[in-house]
Design a protein around this motif. Structure first.
Motif, PDB file in Angstrom:
ATOM      1  N   ASP A 459       1.029  -0.757  -0.327  1.00  0.00           N
ATOM      2  CA  ASP A 459       0.390  -0.076  -0.362  1.00  0.00           C
ATOM      3  C   ASP A 459       0.575   0.811  -0.050  1.00  0.00           C
ATOM      4  OD1 ASP A 459      -2.474  -1.444   0.234  1.00  0.00           O
ATOM      5  OD2 ASP A 459      -3.030  -1.089   2.023  1.00  0.00           O
ATOM      6  N   THR A 460       0.541   2.174  -0.520  1.00  0.00           N
ATOM      7  CA  THR A 460       0.563   3.451  -0.597  1.00  0.00           C
ATOM      8  C   THR A 460       1.321   4.295   0.451  1.00  0.00           C
ATOM      9  OG1 THR A 460      -0.043   3.741  -3.240  1.00  0.00           O
ATOM     10  CG2 THR A 460       1.314   5.817  -1.542  1.00  0.00           C
ATOM     11  N   THR A 461      -0.003   3.766   1.046  1.00  0.00           N
ATOM     12  CA  THR A 461       0.347   4.791   2.761  1.00  0.00           C
ATOM     13  C   THR A 461       2.147   4.324   3.429  1.00  0.00           C
ATOM     14  OG1 THR A 461      -1.255   3.532   3.758  1.00  0.00           O
ATOM     15  CG2 THR A 461      -1.871   5.331   3.012  1.00  0.00           C
ATOM     16  N   ILE A 462       1.720   2.289   3.868  1.00  0.00           N
ATOM     17  CA  ILE A 462       2.693   2.025   4.218  1.00  0.00           C
ATOM     18  C   ILE A 462       3.880   2.030   4.089  1.00  0.00           C
ATOM     19  CG2 ILE A 462       3.676  -0.388   4.430  1.00  0.00           C
ATOM     20  CD1 ILE A 462       0.626   0.535   5.695  1.00  0.00           C
ATOM     21  N   LEU A 463       4.085   2.159   2.316  1.00  0.00           N
ATOM     22  CA  LEU A 463       5.595   2.712   1.804  1.00  0.00           C
ATOM     23  C   LEU A 463       6.112   3.791   1.687  1.00  0.00           C
ATOM     24  CD1 LEU A 463       7.324   2.159  -0.575  1.00  0.00           C
ATOM     25  CD2 LEU A 463       6.302   2.993  -1.759  1.00  0.00           C
ATOM     26  N   GLY A 464       5.721   4.411   2.490  1.00  0.00           N
ATOM     27  CA  GLY A 464       5.582   6.414   2.907  1.00  0.00           C
ATOM     28  C   GLY A 464       6.478   6.196   3.692  1.00  0.00           C
ATOM     29  N   ARG A 465       5.282   4.982   4.712  1.00  0.00           N
ATOM     30  CA  ARG A 465       6.245   4.589   6.251  1.00  0.00           C
ATOM     31  C   ARG A 465       7.916   3.684   6.400  1.00  0.00           C
ATOM     32  NH1 ARG A 465       0.803   2.993   8.348  1.00  0.00           N
ATOM     33  NH2 ARG A 465      -0.479   4.731   9.013  1.00  0.00           N
ATOM     34  N   CYS A 466       7.502   2.873   5.506  1.00  0.00           N
ATOM     35  CA  CYS A 466       8.346   1.806   5.366  1.00  0.00           C
ATOM     36  C   CYS A 466       9.854   2.774   5.023  1.00  0.00           C
ATOM     37  CB  CYS A 466       8.322   0.672   4.664  1.00  0.00           C
ATOM     38  SG  CYS A 466       7.198  -0.094   5.036  1.00  0.00           S
ATOM     39  N   LEU A 467       9.590   3.757   4.401  1.00  0.00           N
ATOM     40  CA  LEU A 467      10.359   4.587   3.992  1.00  0.00           C
ATOM     41  C   LEU A 467      11.069   5.632   4.874  1.00  0.00           C
ATOM     42  CD1 LEU A 467       9.393   5.554  -0.318  1.00  0.00           C
ATOM     43  CD2 LEU A 467      11.481   4.029   0.478  1.00  0.00           C
ATOM     44  N   GLU A 468      10.402   5.873   5.359  1.00  0.00           N
ATOM     45  CA  GLU A 468      10.744   6.941   6.639  1.00  0.00           C
ATOM     46  C   GLU A 468      11.852   6.249   7.506  1.00  0.00           C
ATOM     47  OE1 GLU A 468       8.185   9.323   7.807  1.00  0.00           O
ATOM     48  OE2 GLU A 468       7.850  10.710   6.951  1.00  0.00           O
ATOM     49  N   ARG A 469      10.641   4.597   8.244  1.00  0.00           N
ATOM     50  CA  ARG A 469      12.216   4.265   9.131  1.00  0.00           C
ATOM     51  C   ARG A 469      12.900   3.828   8.940  1.00  0.00           C
ATOM     52  NH1 ARG A 469       7.529   0.415  12.245  1.00  0.00           N
ATOM     53  NH2 ARG A 469       5.938   1.720  12.970  1.00  0.00           N
ATOM     54  N   GLY A 470      12.994   3.724   7.045  1.00  0.00           N
ATOM     55  CA  GLY A 470      13.981   2.678   6.202  1.00  0.00           C
ATOM     56  C   GLY A 470      15.686   3.961   6.524  1.00  0.00           C
ATOM     57  N   LEU A 471      14.930   4.800   5.905  1.00  0.00           N
ATOM     58  CA  LEU A 471      15.930   6.417   6.182  1.00  0.00           C
ATOM     59  C   LEU A 471      16.659   6.722   7.692  1.00  0.00           C
ATOM     60  CD1 LEU A 471      13.967   8.922   4.106  1.00  0.00           C
ATOM     61  CD2 LEU A 471      16.210   8.419   4.007  1.00  0.00           C
ATOM     62  N   ALA A 472      16.053   6.478   8.845  1.00  0.00           N
ATOM     63  CA  ALA A 472      15.731   6.590   9.948  1.00  0.00           C
ATOM     64  C   ALA A 472      16.970   5.421  10.828  1.00  0.00           C
ATOM     65  CB  ALA A 472      14.326   6.132  11.134  1.00  0.00           C
TER      66      ALA A 472
END
Length: 567
Positions: A459-472
């Motif tokens: 899901d697009t919303t989950i993808l956004g969260r994943c990318l932010e967690r990955g950056l962290a």
């Protein structure tokens, strides 16, 4: 919101029940039992119609798509052209009045189910069950294809036959060298099975199963339980082959996947609070209507189909040293392990699971499939509480190592794949790379490693969260709180420090009310972006040199007290 037509009048569903609507599943039974379900009632459900006491109710999702017969014929032939296979039977020859009409969504109220009635069989408590029902011959939901007492171990011949059967029906996906090879010290190749038409490897097993069905079974139809990729694969290939498909999903299934299954032509029934409850309903419905039920990760035909991915990998990278395979119910690792180990016993097979659903890891420790509690995870496609009996019997002797990875490395793997490989992969599909990034496989340095990217349905919303967690996780997104002067220029001075260090502010918030010291100070919370982990450390050092009270890169307290400051 789904609407209901009752005697030609359109009504919205209220609390799951349309006005004047009586559940076709109850048939007068207050306990919610489906034992009184008549053929006509279930036929009505699979056709998208609820029929009882002379009331004909059609439950449907609001849709802007046309339902004309001409457009449907065109849609069906488009599917046939993409998938391949034998000649597609006309609609009148493949679907009868007692079978599912394509493109229907039926949202059943909670009262349609009788999970609580089975509490003594499941858990002995009054809680709604969240694990698989016991698979004994006396159990009404017993699946003969997945017998725990007599598990079936698939063979290389099964996989070879599946490969021949699937010719022209699925994509031969690429297996290309990774841009991360130099960074990891391994010669990594990605088998990109997310490029299948429905976005995952599940098409291999689903189509292989469907092609094994007899004419009588095809005419009646197939039913399955899934909240994701298995449902999509079965819907697409089933309808393309002229087989009526019914998919039972939990009520909280992702809207995108429900809509896609409907667009492929399946009948989707939404019921149950979790996958176990949906399976309960699906298997009862299969028994009542003589539908063919297919387990998406344990049926022998499913395992054989998934094994064809291993055959392709070995054709594309014949000198591979190891394969790192995501593990959920175990179907993929079972099929691939048989294929790879048969052709080259020296290949190392490594299975990977999320720490929040380590079902296969626990099964190996126990020596048999056992219930494992699962929790919310980025790798939702791997969240299976009890691994398959056939899958375990087949894969357990062939797996050389099992790795359990933390959620943050799954998020980091998704980020790396987007940035360096230019592909969007779901959490379950990225766990193989997550095992490498977590540093748990040092023995593979210098080796040629193939990792299947098993799915891209995120899901697009989950993808956004994943990318932010990955950056962290990668040290490229940081969060800190510093106490600065509340006099004019205090926050400007902090902003200048960040600008001079080429740090980008993503979010900033300052608060006064919760400070318990100098009233002329303000706590400033900042989320910012840095180049890498080293840059983040430089930022932390600069902040601590400039300000006395700094919390960096950690979960910050709601209240910044004097005790916090002294710590």
């Amino acid at each position: 919101m789904p609407n209901v037509d009752v005697d030609g009048v359109n009504h919205p569903v209220e609390d799951g029940h349309p006005p004047g609507y009586s559940s076709p599943l109850h048939n007068g039974h207050s306990d919610g039992s489906t034992n009184g379900l008549t053929n006509g009632q279930v036929n009505g459900m699979t056709n998208g119609h609820a029929k009882e006491n002379g009331i004909h109710s059609r439950i449907r999702e609001e849709s802007t798509s046309s339902n004309s017969s001409e457009e449907h014929e065109h849609h069906m032939h488009e599917h046939h052209h993409r998938v391949g296979g034998g000649p597609l039977r006309p609609r009148s020859a493949s679907l009868t009045n007692s079978q599912s009409l394509p493109g229907t969504v039926i949202r059943l109220p909670p009262s349609h189910t009788d999970y609580r009635k089975r509490q003594s069989i499941w858990s002995g408590s009054d809680k709604i069950p969240t694990q698989e029902p016991p698979a004994t011959r006396d159990d009404p939901l017993y699946d003969p294809a997945c017998d725990p007492e007599h598990p079936k171990v698939i063979t290389f011949q099964d996989i070879s036959a599946a490969q021949y059967r699937l010719r022209g029906g699925i994509q031969y996906t690429p297996c290309s060298k990774s841009h991360m090879s130099q960074m990891t010290g391994m010669d990594i190749y990605f088998k990109k099975d997310l490029f299948q038409y429905t976005g995952s490897f599940k098409e291999r097993g689903a189509r292989n199963f469907l092609l094994h069905m007899t004419k009588n079974e095809r005419d009646i139809g197939v039913i399955a339980t899934s909240a994701g990729n298995h449902a999509l694969a079965l819907s697409y290939h089933g309808v393309a082959l002229g087989i009526p498909v019914t998919v039972v999903m939990p009520r909280n299934a992702p809207i995108m996947k429900v809509s896609l299954c409907k667009s492929y032509g399946a009948t989707v029934i939404l019921t149950g609070n979790n996958i176990a409850e949906s399976k309960d309903f699906a298997m009862r419905m299969a028994k009542e209507k003589k539908l063919t039920y297919v387990n998406g990760y344990d049926h022998p035909y499913i395992l054989a189909g998934q094994g064809t991915c291993g055959l392709e990998m070995l054709e594309q990278v014949p000198d591979m040293d190891a394969a790192i395979i995501p593990v959920g119910g175990g179907g993929l690792v079972a099929g691939m392990a048989v294929a790879l180990k048969t052709l080259n016993p020296k290949i190392t097979i490594i299975g990977v699971e999320s720490e929040r659903c380590p079902g296969f890891y626990q099964a190996l420790k126990a020596g048999k499939p056992t219930y494992t509690s699962t929790s919310s995870t980025l790798a939702d496609g791997l969240a299976v509480p009890v691994v398959g009996f056939n899958s375990f019997a087949t894969a357990a002797p062939l797996i050389d190592k099992m790795v359990v990875v933390k959620e943050e490395f799954i998020a980091l793997a998704i980020l790396r794949l987007v940035e360096m490989e230019k592909v969007v992969v779901e959490g379950a599909g990225a766990t193989g790379l997550a095992a490498v990034l977590s540093g748990q496989l040092p023995e593979l340095v210098g080796k040629k490693v193939v990792i299947p990217l098993t799915g891209g349905n995120i899901d697009t919303t989950i993808l956004g969260r994943c990318l932010e967690r990955g950056l962290a996780t990668d040290g490229r997104m940081c969060r800190f709180r510093a106490v600065v002067t509340d006099r004019p220029g205090g926050i400007a001075e902090l902003s200048k420090l960040l600008a001079d260090m080429e740090v980008s502010i993503k979010d900033i918030f300052h608060e006064r009310a919760w400070l318990k010291h100098d009233v002329f100070s303000v706590a400033v919370s900042v989320v910012c972006e840095t180049r890498d982990a080293d840059h983040a450390k430089e930022l932390e050092a600069a902040l601590r040199a400039k300000y006395k009270k700094v919390d960096f890169g950690m979960a910050l307290p709601v209240e910044l007290t004097d005790e916090n400051e002294k710590a």
